[in-house]
Write an enzyme that holds these catalytic residues in place. Structure first.
Site, short mmCIF file in Angstrom:
data_model
loop_
_atom_site.label_atom_id
_atom_site.label_comp_id
_atom_site.label_asym_id
_atom_site.label_seq_id
_atom_site.Cartn_x
_atom_site.Cartn_y
_atom_site.Cartn_z
N ALA A 75 0.80 -1.23 0.00
CA ALA A 75 0.00 0.00 0.00
C ALA A 75 0.83 1.27 0.00
CB ALA A 75 -0.92 0.00 1.23
N TYR A 76 2.13 1.17 0.21
CA TYR A 76 2.95 2.37 0.28
C TYR A 76 3.25 2.91 -1.11
CZ TYR A 76 3.86 1.03 5.18
OH TYR A 76 3.74 0.70 6.51
N GLN A 77 2.65 4.04 -1.40
CA GLN A 77 2.89 4.78 -2.66
C GLN A 77 2.72 3.89 -3.89
OE1 GLN A 77 2.66 7.46 -0.47
NE2 GLN A 77 3.61 8.48 -2.21
#
Length: 345
Positions: free
Chosen positions: A60-62
């Site tokens: 989900a990070y960037q």
């Protein structure tokens, strides 16, 4: 840097884990303050030189670019077997539920995408990022067990859960012969200590590793009065978590500053030195060289029992915030802050 066994596993991890939420394309995700690939590589290189071998990222990070940047840097700069890589997966989406994609297939799809992003054939720790009330627990544990059996992850962990949820999941795993969670990643730091009620005693009893996030409260525990940063200015999600109790928390932050001056070290070092007396390996976001140095210094700083009591004394109970505030059946259909972004798979 000293290493420690990660709970009931054979993974030896550095006492500090490099949190990778601050890495990734700032144009493709929740945060605007993240580091681009060149800056990310510089921080990871310095972390490796400092003895950090434990890296925590998430799909989900960037929009997966954190995983991409981390994976390429590790492949270029380190021997894979010397590094412990953790990543995380999200609950099933509305679209997946409508299409009838099972929890098992969802987990495999998510991990396959993370492995593609990382450019690796396995991760060392695959983490259930937040409780999924809309997917049967059996499907989650069975799906994770299949990933262990296939060699796509060595171990599994969990994040953002209550102690009863972790206990229920591991009881099911034991009954069915599935892989059990060996670590928990919760919200825990000097100004948010609600994990001490049930989670920490339970994990200590079961030898489940504690790898808390927000170790420095989004930078609040590392800055003197008047200091700021781009993250403090732009991270609206962190403000939602901390602003309401800021006046109470400031009493603790002031004490961190006093001890930092007495020890001739940074507030980062003091805050993390306290946390290291409580947990296995805190996850520390690092976007500047001084963040790495502060983490290294924390490992050498030994606080006295009196100093620990001095830091802890002003704390008052806090209500749950962030992801844990949404950890209810009633909120399970609400829009969540995390997503896979523009990734298609």
């Amino acid at each position: 840097m000293e290493t420690i066994k990660l709970g009931n596993s054979d993974l030896n991890v550095s006492r500090i884990c490099m949190g990778c939420m601050g890495f990734g394309d700032p144009r493709r995700g929740q945060h605007t303050w993240t580091l681009d690939e060149a800056q990310t590589r510089n921080i990871i290189e310095q972390g490796l030189k400092s003895g950090i071998n434990f890296f925590d990222t998430a799909i989900a990070y960037q929009s997966g670019t954190s995983e991409q940047y981390v994976g390429k840097a590790i492949r270029d700069m380190a021997h894979r077997d010397d590094i412990v890589i953790a990543t995380k997966f999200l609950p099933r989406s509305d679209e997946e539920i409508e299409k009838g994609i099972s929890g098992q297939q969802h987990i495999e799809n998510m991990l396959n995408q993370s492995l593609q992003n990382l450019g690796m054939d396995h991760v060392d720790l695959y983490i259930y990022h937040m409780w999924d009330y809309r997917t049967p627990l059996y499907e989650i544990m069975d799906g994770l067990n299949h990933m262990v059996q296939q060699g796509k992850t060595r171990y599994i962990g969990i994040s953002n859960c209550f102690a009863w949820q972790l206990a229920k999941a591991n009881a099911l795993a034991e009954k069915e012969g599935f892989a059990k969670f060996i670590s928990v990643q919760g919200h825990y730091n000097l100004i948010f200590r609600e994990e001490e009620r049930e989670m920490i005693p339970y994990c200590n009893q079961e030898n489940i590793a504690l790898t808390p996030y927000s170790a420095l409260a989004g930078g609040r525990l590392s800055k003197y009065a008047g200091q700021t940063s781009r993250r403090l200015q732009e991270d609206s999600y962190a403000r939602l978590k901390y602003d309401e109790m800021a006046a109470y928390d400031q009493k603790i932050i002031d004490r961190v500053a006093i001890l930092a001056n007495e020890h001739h070290t940074s507030m980062t070092a003091v805050s993390l030195a306290w946390l290291l007396t409580k947990v296995t390996s805190p996850i520390v976001g690092m976007t500047k060289p001084k963040h790495i140095q502060g983490a290294v210094d924390a490992c050498d700083l030994k606080l006295s029992a009196g100093e620990i009591a001095y830091l802890e004394e002003p704390y008052i109970p806090h209500k749950l915030v962030g992801v844990m505030a949404q950890n209810t059946l009633e909120a399970s259909n609400d829009k969540q802050v995390w997503s896979i972004g523009d990734q298609k798979f």
